[in-house]
Design a protein around this motif. Sequence first.
Motif, mmCIF file in Angstrom:
data_model
loop_
_atom_site.group_PDB
_atom_site.id
_atom_site.type_symbol
_atom_site.label_atom_id
_atom_site.label_comp_id
_atom_site.label_asym_id
_atom_site.label_seq_id
_atom_site.Cartn_x
_atom_site.Cartn_y
_atom_site.Cartn_z
ATOM 1 N N LEU A 181 0.833 -1.214 0.000
ATOM 2 C CA LEU A 181 0.000 0.000 0.000
ATOM 3 C C LEU A 181 0.861 1.255 0.000
ATOM 4 O O LEU A 181 0.549 2.235 -0.671
ATOM 5 C CB LEU A 181 -0.930 -0.013 1.221
ATOM 6 N N SER A 240 -8.985 3.272 -5.575
ATOM 7 C CA SER A 240 -9.637 2.295 -4.710
ATOM 8 C C SER A 240 -9.529 0.893 -5.286
ATOM 9 O O SER A 240 -9.377 -0.077 -4.548
ATOM 10 C CB SER A 240 -11.109 2.672 -4.510
ATOM 11 N N ASN A 270 -6.091 -0.375 -4.410
ATOM 12 C CA ASN A 270 -6.028 -0.726 -2.993
ATOM 13 C C ASN A 270 -6.772 -2.023 -2.727
ATOM 14 O O ASN A 270 -6.286 -2.891 -1.987
ATOM 15 C CB ASN A 270 -6.624 0.405 -2.150
ATOM 16 N N CYS A 301 -11.058 0.597 2.194
ATOM 17 C CA CYS A 301 -10.719 1.456 1.057
ATOM 18 C C CYS A 301 -11.456 2.787 1.146
ATOM 19 O O CYS A 301 -10.914 3.854 0.822
ATOM 20 C CB CYS A 301 -11.067 0.752 -0.246
#
Lengths: 204, 204
Positions: free
Chosen positions: A93, A138, A141, A164
């Motif tokens: 991330l 998003s 992620n 998210c």
Amino acid sequence: MTSPEKATATVGRKRNHKLDEAILESAIDILAEAGFDGMTMDMVSTQAKVGKATVYRRWSSKAELVRDAMVHMSRNSLNIEHLPDTGTLRSDLMALLKPHSLEYSERKLKVLAGLGSFYAGYQEIAEDAMQGIFEPWSVLNRTLMLRAQERGEISPQADIDMACEIIVAMVTYHSRIEHRVFSKEDYATLLDHILLPALKHAEG
Amino acid sequence: MTSPEKATATVGRKRNHKLDEAILESAIDILAEAGFDGMTMDMVSTQAKVGKATVYRRWSSKAELVRDAMVHMSRNSLNIEHLPDTGTLRSDLMALLKPHSLEYSERKLKVLAGLGSFYAGYQEIAEDAMQGIFEPWSVLNRTLMLRAQERGEISPQADIDMACEIIVAMVTYHSRIEHRVFSKEDYATLLDHILLPALKHAEG
DNA sequence: ACATAATTACGATACATTATAGTTTCGAAA
DNA sequence: TTTCGAAACTATAATGTATCGTAATTATGT
């Protein structure tokens, strides 16, 4: 339709289509600064360095100009590069964050936040633009989290969608409400103190 | 200051302070319907069944009226009287929301969603208003979490400040960016899936 | 006690000021 | 023949002020 169409005349001076873009960019700038109601057509034409008649020759109303400006803005969404694969969700991330700063999308966030009354008449268009801005990030992620879930790093019951959503919510909250950038350090704290513990220890 | 102060004159007709509330309530109604720019002072005075001069005798500008209306609105949506003490942090936090305020909080979120140009044009007043709305709630949430920490329900390393910030961030994000309601059910999901697991399993 | 004047709040409405969307006109340029 | 920048113009709308007649309240005078 980001650029206005017009049956091109066969005679006479040609339209300068570079002005289309200048007008749209100016509209976005002013939307970010002042919101929908704060934006005036005079401000747009002044900043674009064109006459107001030139704007109205292309768009017959403010609403249509704003609609096209939003679509234009959404088109330049962040490009999806290769997915990081560092072995841990945390560094995946964080690695995703590195290329583009979090303040990169600041202007887009401001535009969306200032849409106010425009939403009433053009809610679908505004929401489309919103999705165009946040969805790519998003999605990445979510993909990284799903992969971590598959390899057992986080719980099978983890609420990935909400995690998210929290990321996006915190970035927008800090930029719009608190008027300070959500730094990489803030992001790391969010992951370490809240999201990663929650994803790891989620229960049915 | 939800009700305007004025050095009460010793002579003459007394001010009817029930009108203060009527004006504030009308302002909230119209803000929810039409947003900041769609609300006019004439609409407010008409709906409140008072003269416009009566409004301006109490608030010297639209921005100040809106600011006080928002603070007034938030006062009625929380149980600030008594801190809940149900035994678990989850039900304490849930109990803080008024039981029968679903429609009311929906109206509240509508108001927040329509404040775009209020932020743009009256940044300082708007921030006062936001603080007036969320600060009391955050203080109570923090208190409840600290109490849970003291009785060992959540970790001594729990990041309480960030948890409180996420709550506010999610509410504002949903109302101002996504333009959909952050319902009580959403709040419960946020607690169950993310915040409570994170607070319980936080490590150094 | 009673009347009357003074003072303030009230609803209604007219008014002044300012702002902005959208139109039109102009001379110049392509 | 059409587009361009510039700017004047129209129409409309909203904030904030001022006025008017009336109601409520207190002070004062008899």
